[in-house]
Design an enzyme around this catalytic site. Structure first.
Site, PDB file in Angstrom:
ATOM      1  N   ARG A  10       0.856  -1.181   0.000  1.00 29.19           N
ATOM      2  CA  ARG A  10       0.000   0.000   0.000  1.00 29.19           C
ATOM      3  C   ARG A  10       0.896   1.238   0.000  1.00 29.19           C
ATOM      4  O   ARG A  10       1.995   1.209   0.556  1.00 29.19           O
ATOM      5  CB  ARG A  10      -0.902   0.034   1.240  1.00 29.19           C
ATOM      6  CG  ARG A  10      -2.053  -0.964   1.223  1.00 29.19           C
ATOM      7  CD  ARG A  10      -3.128  -0.622   0.192  1.00 29.19           C
ATOM      8  NE  ARG A  10      -4.224  -1.571   0.173  1.00 29.19           N
ATOM      9  CZ  ARG A  10      -4.278  -2.656  -0.606  1.00 29.19           C
ATOM     10  NH1 ARG A  10      -3.286  -2.939  -1.430  1.00 29.19           N
ATOM     11  NH2 ARG A  10      -5.326  -3.456  -0.558  1.00 29.19           N
ATOM     12  N   GLU A  24      -3.903   7.763  -4.099  1.00 30.35           N
ATOM     13  CA  GLU A  24      -4.319   7.307  -5.441  1.00 30.35           C
ATOM     14  C   GLU A  24      -5.649   7.918  -5.826  1.00 30.35           C
ATOM     15  O   GLU A  24      -6.515   8.062  -4.971  1.00 30.35           O
ATOM     16  CB  GLU A  24      -4.435   5.772  -5.438  1.00 30.35           C
ATOM     17  CG  GLU A  24      -3.111   5.090  -5.183  1.00 30.35           C
ATOM     18  CD  GLU A  24      -3.250   3.588  -4.959  1.00 30.35           C
ATOM     19  OE1 GLU A  24      -4.347   3.054  -5.174  1.00 30.35           O
ATOM     20  OE2 GLU A  24      -2.269   2.965  -4.574  1.00 30.35           O
ATOM     21  N   HIS A  62      -1.889   0.889  -9.684  1.00 30.77           N
ATOM     22  CA  HIS A  62      -2.386  -0.090  -8.702  1.00 30.77           C
ATOM     23  C   HIS A  62      -3.065  -1.264  -9.407  1.00 30.77           C
ATOM     24  O   HIS A  62      -4.251  -1.530  -9.175  1.00 30.77           O
ATOM     25  CB  HIS A  62      -3.354   0.583  -7.713  1.00 30.77           C
ATOM     26  CG  HIS A  62      -3.553  -0.237  -6.457  1.00 30.77           C
ATOM     27  ND1 HIS A  62      -3.897   0.305  -5.250  1.00 30.77           N
ATOM     28  CD2 HIS A  62      -3.428  -1.582  -6.217  1.00 30.77           C
ATOM     29  CE1 HIS A  62      -3.992  -0.636  -4.336  1.00 30.77           C
ATOM     30  NE2 HIS A  62      -3.708  -1.784  -4.892  1.00 30.77           N
TER      31      HIS A  62
END
Lengths: 334, 334
Positions: free
Chosen positions: A250, A279, A297
């Site tokens: 993460r 993000e 991602h």
């Protein structure tokens, strides 16, 4: 009124389908939405003209299950508005976006995607490591930009064999990364909450010492209060000017502002990032750097992993509604 | 006359250093030129104001050894102008740029870089395969271009586990590629001049059948008259619309015009190319495609492989001049 509208009305949904609240359209619906809509009555907050709060309020008494993706936060406040809620089924593996304390307090069960994405994330992280060290993406830019015609000497990368790679989090993903790196002749060490007695790799109880002794770090641990910003300025300085970081965990595992500073000032060698702190916002400074590879991602996402994740999600939801054992409940320590 | 010029004059070169003809500056000199100039008297054609022919003619009687890189052709005509030539020491592994027939006829020995680059090329080819299948370079373009902010759904790639990968040429590089792919759960098969009895992988005597039965092909064989354009339209059609090709061998293993056509028309799934038919020229059509990763013929090149290659080259040259066994003579079948 267009008679067609009748067919679209939720009131005509077959009554036997169990209701599931979906707050934001999960990425997995881009391929497998029908697999869900055929089996469940999807209450799609994101398709309603109502504000989210009103939509949730309208369905609050009947919603026993929420289906969520890996990015939309499921906060305590939302959970408190759903008194009948018993299950949160996440399409992701990490559950840092879900308020697990509130779930624990309420006895709400959380399921995740289990091991579904592990191979793909491991492949993606090894791809990122090779890419950064061997300059693949920047090499592609070099060729597409026409620079090969005028400058034959493209900068040399570093090899993988014999490099000391520290894996941060030797779980489902980390252990698969280790297998791949061993096949390339890397020397694998790791840090983790606990020493794993079943692996041959050297354990470091301390991330700082692991960084000192590594040429590269691959981050594949969960984001918790203990791991937030574990990769700080000190760890990066310990890793050093030639050191490479790959992050498929993460974004907030790394102090991103410090990372950008270290990269801009040449204090670390390069990074491959699949995840970011905010993000889809990525620090603009990174766009100018050639020793950086940036992914949206998506190391977990392939056609195959989406299919598998859909099966796990559906399996968990069906098990829940038929009182059978859940496939992948998350151990809630809170 | 500037007295400094005396120091630069070849006539002041210590007489005991053996002369070596260098036609074009090899890439390895970008890092290790001094390691060579300290040990040998380098006759650098590329730094002379004389035309190549005149330069070669001027030194023809004394040149026993030529040092060459992997791209500059050493043709029969050139060899015939060097009557004293006994050794061609190549910085590359492949010798398709050297007229081996003429060398065989004259008894000229050719040495190559041996196994120096094998690990790095294997890592690079696996990096290219992951990149194409998992869309890493195109993902980086997506993020750098700012598209993640407006389009959250980046196209899905394909996973590696369970994919059938056909290795074309199971030699030093191919066998290392196989080890890496096995660690990722791929199913490895191969074609080669001969079945290798020491490997567990399925052998295909025929490239067309291998392509039919594979999701991806990795080309790491030598370029010979038998392998030139072995990847033709038929092989690509057999591989199919989802099939991926990685080429780290030589550009002419593939019929490049057909490859471009198949890519543009969607007849194959994607390619990762380190080599091209007319380097450094790359077909412009490829620059527009997102399922293509292009490298400037550098999968062999790292700081570490350059160091190792320099040691092998110097070792071969010193062995030759002191009548000791050569480190890596090439078996000349002509």
């Amino acid at each position: 009124m267009d008679p067609q509208d009748h067919h679209r009305s939720p009131s005509l949904q077959p009554p036997e389908l169990e209701k599931i609240l979906v707050l934001r359209r999960p990425y997995i619906f881009s391929v497998h939405e029908h697999d869900f809509s055929n089996r469940f009555h999807l209450l799609k907050a994101y398709e309603s003209p109502l504000p989210l709060h009103d939509f949730v309020h309208a369905h609050a008494q009947c919603v026993k299950a929420v289906l969520c993706s890996g990015t939309y936060p499921i906060k305590a406040e939302l959970i408190r508005h759903l008194p009948a809620l018993q299950l949160i089924a996440s399409a992701a593996t990490g559950v840092n976006h879900i308020d697990m304390v509130e779930c624990g307090r309420r006895g709400i069960i959380v399921t995740n995607a289990g091991d579904t994405y592990s191979d793909d994330v491991a492949d993606g992280s090894v791809g990122l490591l090779i890419d950064v060290m061997r300059r693949i993406t920047s090499g592609d830019r070099f060729v597409r930009g026409g620079y090969w015609l005028t400058s034959t000497h493209y900068p040399l990368g570093s090899n993988l064999r014999g490099k000391r790679v520290g894996i941060v989090g030797l779980g489902n993903i980390g252990s698969r990364v280790a297998t791949r790196l061993e096949a390339m002749g890397c020397i694998v060490s790791y840090t983790s909450r606990h020493k794993k007695h079943s692996t041959p790799f050297t354990f470091y109880p301390n991330i700082l010492q692991l960084a000192f002794d590594s040429d590269a770090l691959v981050l594949c641990c969960s984001l918790t209060n203990d791991t937030r910003h574990m990769i700080d300025n000190k760890v990066m300085m310990a890793l050093g000017k030639k050191g490479v970081i790959v992050n498929v965990g993460r974004g907030a595992l790394i102090d991103e502002a410090e990372l950008v500073k270290c990269l801009v000032e040449g204090d670390i060698g390069g990074v491959g990032l699949d995840v970011f702190e905010k993000e889809p916002n990525v620090p603009k400074e990174l766009f100018e750097l050639d020793n950086v590879v940036l992914l949206p991602h998506n190391t977990a996402f392939t056609k195959e992993s989406f299919y598998d994740a859909a099966q796990v999600l559906i399996g968990n939801l069906e098990a829940f509604f038929t009182n059978k054992p859940l496939l992948t409940p998350v151990d809630n320590k809170f």
